[in-house]
Design an enzyme around this catalytic site. Structure first.
Site, PDB file in Angstrom:
ATOM      1  N   LYS A  86       0.776  -1.237   0.000  1.00 27.25           N
ATOM      2  CA  LYS A  86       0.000   0.000   0.000  1.00 27.25           C
ATOM      3  C   LYS A  86       0.814   1.298   0.000  1.00 27.25           C
ATOM      4  CE  LYS A  86      -3.568  -2.368   2.653  1.00 27.25           C
ATOM      5  NZ  LYS A  86      -4.296  -2.445   3.932  1.00 27.25           N
ATOM      6  N   LYS A 128      -6.657   6.018  -4.874  1.00 27.89           N
ATOM      7  CA  LYS A 128      -5.567   6.043  -5.858  1.00 27.89           C
ATOM      8  C   LYS A 128      -5.854   5.171  -7.075  1.00 27.89           C
ATOM      9  CE  LYS A 128      -2.455   7.129  -2.092  1.00 27.89           C
ATOM     10  NZ  LYS A 128      -3.611   7.299  -1.157  1.00 27.89           N
ATOM     11  N   TYR A 136       0.984   1.921  -7.344  1.00 27.63           N
ATOM     12  CA  TYR A 136       0.021   1.376  -6.380  1.00 27.63           C
ATOM     13  C   TYR A 136      -1.401   1.559  -6.891  1.00 27.63           C
ATOM     14  CZ  TYR A 136      -2.937   1.206  -2.226  1.00 27.63           C
ATOM     15  OH  TYR A 136      -3.954   0.932  -1.340  1.00 27.63           O
TER      16      TYR A 136
END
Length: 331
Positions: A86, A128, A136
């Protein structure tokens, strides 16, 4: 739905697991709660918290290992997929490892859940993954697409897959609030004064997962309505009147968080407390069961932390910090 069931959570020793597990045990009384993760020390420490609860089981394993996943999933009804690589800079500098966990791990879990006849799977996503600007985010967007498409080939077992997406979790380990608190006698490093972030508590994240399990028909992405906050206001809440230092944006870091991009607007529906992005494939975005009385958002709609209609005040965050000192950064 979850009452008396068997639930497995991948990456269950992380921040989400430490909140999801006790709340779910209390609210739904599942027959069995399995924590699947690869860190034996985190499992050892977590096991102490549940040593008198026979419902809680621990299973060492990695989502990269499909055989181990299949073994752990035997007899499981519901899965929460929280395991992931992460940290944005870590992913930028270790891309192969990020892909192995976030993409190949998702593929392994989907296959294993179908093979073992799991009823429903809720996978955790991130802001994201919407219009990704870093590796990521790109791997999580890929993961989201995999879970959505998993509904197309679950076959006679009819395993259902959906996704929940949220942004900065307040007070979680590695997040900005505990980091700022650790720097309280030093200038607080600010990447960019314009930066904004969504603010959500772990309890709100758990509530969204529960809602997804109840509501899902497969392929939905659930996005909770939450407030935004400017990074300088977060710093002010942590250290009133404190000095700040501009250090620049890190590799792969976004200026603002985005949960829903303009490309998703044609498939997004609004509800009192959340949004729901429906799949563009198979005509599922027009399915009345999935829409479930939602109102389609306007064309061109974007849900971003800088244009959000709801904002958290400095005083509100400071009050939350004061009331949650004992757990900030601990999990």
């Amino acid at each position: 739905m979850l009452e008396g069931s068997s639930i497995l959570i991948t990456g269950g020793t992380g921040s989400l697991g430490h909140t999801f597990i006790p709340l779910t045990l209390k609210k739904y009384n599942p027959r069995r709660m399995v924590i699947f993760s690869r860190d034996e020390m985190k499992q050892w420490e977590m096991a102490k918290l549940f040593k008198n609860d026979a419902r809680v089981r621990f299973f060492i394993g990695d989502v990269r290992d499909k055989d181990r996943l299949s073994r752990a999933l035997h007899g499981i009804d519901f899965v929460v997929h929280a395991a992931a690589t992460k940290i944005v800079p870590t992913a930028e500098y270790n891309p192969f490892e990020c892909v192995k966990t976030n993409v190949f791990g998702a593929m392994n879990l989907i296959d294993a859940c179908i093979d073992q006849g799991v009823k429903k799977v809720v996978a955790l996503s991130t802001d994201k993954a919407s219009s990704p600007a870093n590796l990521y985010g790109a791997t999580k967007l890929t993961s989201d697409k995999l879970f959505i498409s998993g509904n197309s080939y679950s076959g006679i077992n009819q395993t259902k897959f959906s996704v929940v997406r949220y942004g900065n979790v307040m007070g979680s380990r590695g997040s900005v609030i505990p980091f700022f608190l650790s720097q309280k006698f030093l200038p607080l490093p600010i990447t960019d004064r314009r930066m904004t972030r969504f603010m959500i508590t772990l309890e709100q994240g758990v509530d969204l997962i529960w809602h997804a399990f109840k509501d899902m028909h497969g392929g939905e992405i659930y996005v909770k309505k939450i407030p935004s906050m400017g990074i300088c206001d977060i710093a002010e809440a942590v250290s009133p009147g404190g000095e700040i230092q501009i250090v620049g944006i890190r590799p792969g870091e976004k200026l603002h968080e985005q949960m829903i991009g303009v490309e998703d607007a044609p498939y997004t529906y609004e509800y009192p407390g959340h949004y729901k992005i429906l799949p563009a494939i198979n005509g599922w975005n027009e399915d009345p069961l999935r829409i479930n009385n939602g109102t389609r958002v306007d064309d061109g709609f974007i849900y971003s932390s800088d244009t959000n209609s709801e904002w958290m005040k400095v005083e509100s965050l400071r009050e939350w910090i004061n009331n949650n000192q004992c757990k900030i950064g601990k999990i």
